[in-house]
Write an enzyme that holds these catalytic residues in place. Structure first.
Site, mmCIF file in Angstrom:
data_model
loop_
_atom_site.group_PDB
_atom_site.id
_atom_site.type_symbol
_atom_site.label_atom_id
_atom_site.label_comp_id
_atom_site.label_asym_id
_atom_site.label_seq_id
_atom_site.Cartn_x
_atom_site.Cartn_y
_atom_site.Cartn_z
ATOM 1 N N GLY A 46 0.822 -1.193 0.000
ATOM 2 C CA GLY A 46 0.000 0.000 0.000
ATOM 3 C C GLY A 46 0.858 1.246 0.000
ATOM 4 N N SER A 47 0.339 2.311 0.556
ATOM 5 C CA SER A 47 1.024 3.592 0.526
ATOM 6 C C SER A 47 2.197 3.609 1.501
ATOM 7 C CB SER A 47 0.056 4.723 0.880
ATOM 8 O OG SER A 47 -0.286 4.661 2.254
ATOM 9 N N THR A 48 3.185 4.441 1.191
ATOM 10 C CA THR A 48 4.320 4.608 2.090
ATOM 11 C C THR A 48 3.871 5.221 3.414
ATOM 12 O OG1 THR A 48 5.895 4.776 0.281
ATOM 13 C CG2 THR A 48 6.547 5.775 2.357
ATOM 14 N N GLU A 49 2.898 6.104 3.359
ATOM 15 C CA GLU A 49 2.384 6.738 4.578
ATOM 16 C C GLU A 49 1.908 5.690 5.585
ATOM 17 O OE1 GLU A 49 -1.230 9.772 5.969
ATOM 18 O OE2 GLU A 49 -1.094 9.079 3.888
ATOM 19 N N GLY A 91 2.584 2.439 5.297
ATOM 20 C CA GLY A 91 3.695 1.503 5.483
ATOM 21 C C GLY A 91 4.626 1.910 6.604
ATOM 22 N N GLU A 105 5.667 -3.541 0.650
ATOM 23 C CA GLU A 105 5.803 -3.123 -0.749
ATOM 24 C C GLU A 105 4.973 -1.855 -0.871
ATOM 25 O OE1 GLU A 105 5.014 -2.035 -4.131
ATOM 26 O OE2 GLU A 105 3.872 -3.876 -4.495
ATOM 27 N N CYS A 159 2.021 1.061 -8.387
ATOM 28 C CA CYS A 159 3.084 1.545 -7.508
ATOM 29 C C CYS A 159 4.393 1.736 -8.266
ATOM 30 C CB CYS A 159 3.281 0.582 -6.347
ATOM 31 S SG CYS A 159 3.546 -1.133 -6.852
ATOM 32 N N GLU A 200 3.707 10.837 -5.398
ATOM 33 C CA GLU A 200 3.088 9.728 -6.120
ATOM 34 C C GLU A 200 1.638 10.094 -6.429
ATOM 35 O OE1 GLU A 200 2.993 4.889 -5.842
ATOM 36 O OE2 GLU A 200 2.554 6.005 -4.008
#
Length: 523
Positions: free
Chosen positions: A268-271, A273, A291, A325, A422
């Protein structure tokens, strides 16, 4: 409009299969026809091979992104439901259980059966994915479902082949390693490739003998639920696979912080993650693989075949409505070909067909939901406000659903929001560069490191860039080439760990060393 030559390459494996015989051709063609109103068979929580309501009795709507209308209500799982699912998975993992006693080859056989059942119901699943996610039906059929089936079969083959070693240690000892399952695995998957991300996680986890508690994205729970029922039909014992639909802050957080979960995998999103390892550490230091997001450089050198580079770059950005992604979302073009590349890219974007994803003439469907639509439109506005040149698209299409025109910006600078954030939508940014040294520094000027690509006819330049770019995957003269045998994952804030390939098994096994004293060891 007919599909471009490159887009049709996605369909070639399916179409080639149709040519096996005239008798099969008619049947296979019939299977390609979408069902615009597939029956919704499973909208509850799946625990112990049974469908149950949520403990709270709550439900949430899943929405058709093509219309904005509710498809159905789905049972809303939260901590209480995750507790039940983890208890079932823990029981299924107990020593002496049918799952733990099962031969590795038989686990593989179950995965083969699951792949066969998905293949049997391929058209239904593609229709359901298109309804719930909005991706074009022919892409779901030819790309997503084919990769899903291949992934399960790939890991079915690994079930009895990933094992320990005999260790020639000093002294009168017999020493060896065992590859043992980690235990109860929590898995949280995204909405952009629901079936495929489910396969990437279930395949290695189940092949290695783990049990699973999975949360599908709240936007796209329907196909994940259907696959759970197929797993039961295939013969997986109760408790081995459990599906808990729900929201991230409740069901997802409950999985990541659960003391009974031994490993968590999140895509999912880095936020979000960044939050998962914190929850894992503050609970039981469970294993974590991530990921996450990307802002991948797609590099076009002046010696590249320009027509091929334009088409591949279009695909790299706009495939799956730009909701990838690893999308080639920073298109770096060498100065001497920049203007022509920009002109051709804008022309290609204007020809891209957008609309009803069940209509085979359309290349692009809607964005996933209102939130994502609003984010993309806000970033398009920021691009214009920051001084980039809008040369194609930029507007909404229609008055219902979440459709956006294929959008292209030129004269993009590295410090603009559209070049740094992104976007996760159909917005192409074309950036000019002059030298290789400058290019590498600028390509690395990002928090991400998921993927990169290079288009050139110079093998030395291709290898130089492939070796120097800090990204988990580098494609040369191609993009989005995926195979179950090829590992995928990111550098930097694009995550940690790898999925797919033999490397993908490592996250789902513990290595145990066993050393036994023997009376005498001889060579």
């Amino acid at each position: 409009m007919v599909f471009s030559k490159f887009a049709l390459l996605l369909l070639r494996p399916v179409l080639n299969g149709f040519k096996a015989s005239n008798k099969c051709l008619t049947s296979a063609a019939a299977q390609l026809e979408p069902n615009r109103e597939p029956d919704i068979l499973y909208n509850k929580i799946f625990i112990n091979n049974e469908w149950v309501d949520s403990v709270s009795g709550k439900t949430f709507p899943t929405v058709n992104p093509s219309t904005g209308e509710v498809i159905c209500q789905v049972a809303e799982g939260d901590k209480a439901d995750v507790d039940k699912a983890v208890a079932a998975a823990t029981d299924a993992f107990k020593i002496g259980s049918p799952w733990r006693r099962m031969d590795a080859a038989d686990r593989g056989l179950l995965l083969y059966r699951l792949a066969d059942l998905i293949e049997r119901d391929k058209s239904y699943l593609a229709s359901l994915e298109t309804l719930d996610n909005g991706k074009p039906y022919q892409v779901a059929m030819a790309t997503d479902l084919n990769l899903v089936i291949k992934c399960y079969r790939y890991y079915a083959g690994w079930a009895d082949k990933y094992h320990g070693k005999l260790l020639p240690i000093s002294g009168d000892f017999h020493s060896y390693t065992r590859h043992e399952p980690v235990g109860v695995c929590g898995q949280i998957i995204p909405w952009n490739f629901p079936l495929l991300m489910q396969a990437w996680k279930l395949g290695p986890a189940l092949a290695m003998g783990n049990t699973v508690v999975m949360k599908p994205a709240e936007q796209t729970p329907l196909t994940a639920n259907y696959v759970a029922q197929l797993a039961a039909e295939a013969g997986f014992p109760p408790g081995v696979l459990n599906i808990v639909p729900g929201y991230g802050p409740t069901a997802g957080a409950a999985i990541a912080s659960h003391m009974g979960v031994d490993k968590v995998a999140f895509t999912g999103s880095t936020e979000i993650g960044q939050k998962i390892p914190v929850m894992a550490a503050q609970s039981n230091l469970k294993r974590v693989t991530l990921e996450l997001g990307g802002k991948s450089p797609n590099i076009i050198l002046s010696d590249a075949d320009l027509s091929e580079a334009v088409e591949h770059s279009h695909f790299a950005l706009f495939f799956n409505q730009g909701q990838c992604c690893c999308a080639g979302s920073r298109t770096f073009v060498e100065e001497k070909i920049y203007d022509e590349f920009v002109e051709r890219s804008a022309e290609r974007a204007r020809k891209r067909t957008v609309g009803d994803p069940f209509d085979k003439s359309n290349e692009q469907g809607p964005q996933i939901d209102q939130e994502q639509y609003d984010k993309i439109m806000s970033l398009i506005k920021s691009g214009k406000d920051d001084g980039a040149t809008l040369i194609a698209g930029g507007n909404r299409i229609g008055d219902k659903g979440y459709f956006i025109e294929p959008t292209v910006f030129s004269n993009v600078e590295d410090n603009m929001r559209i070049a740094k954030e992104e976007i996760f939508g159909p917005v192409m940014q074309i950036i000019k560069f002059k030298t290789m040294n400058e290019l590498i520094d600028r390509a690395h000027d990002t928090i991400y490191g998921l993927a990169a690509s290079v288009f050139t006819n110079d093998i030395d330049k291709a290898n130089y860039l492939a070796h120097h770019l800090r990204a988990g995957t580098v494609w040369v003269n191609c993009f989005d080439v995926f195979d179950a045998a090829a590992p995928f994952g990111g550098y930097k804030m694009s995550g940690n760990g790898r999925e797919l390939g033999e490397y993908g098994l490592q996250a789902y096994t513990e290595v145990k060393t066993v050393t036994v004293k023997v009376p005498q060891k001889d060579s």
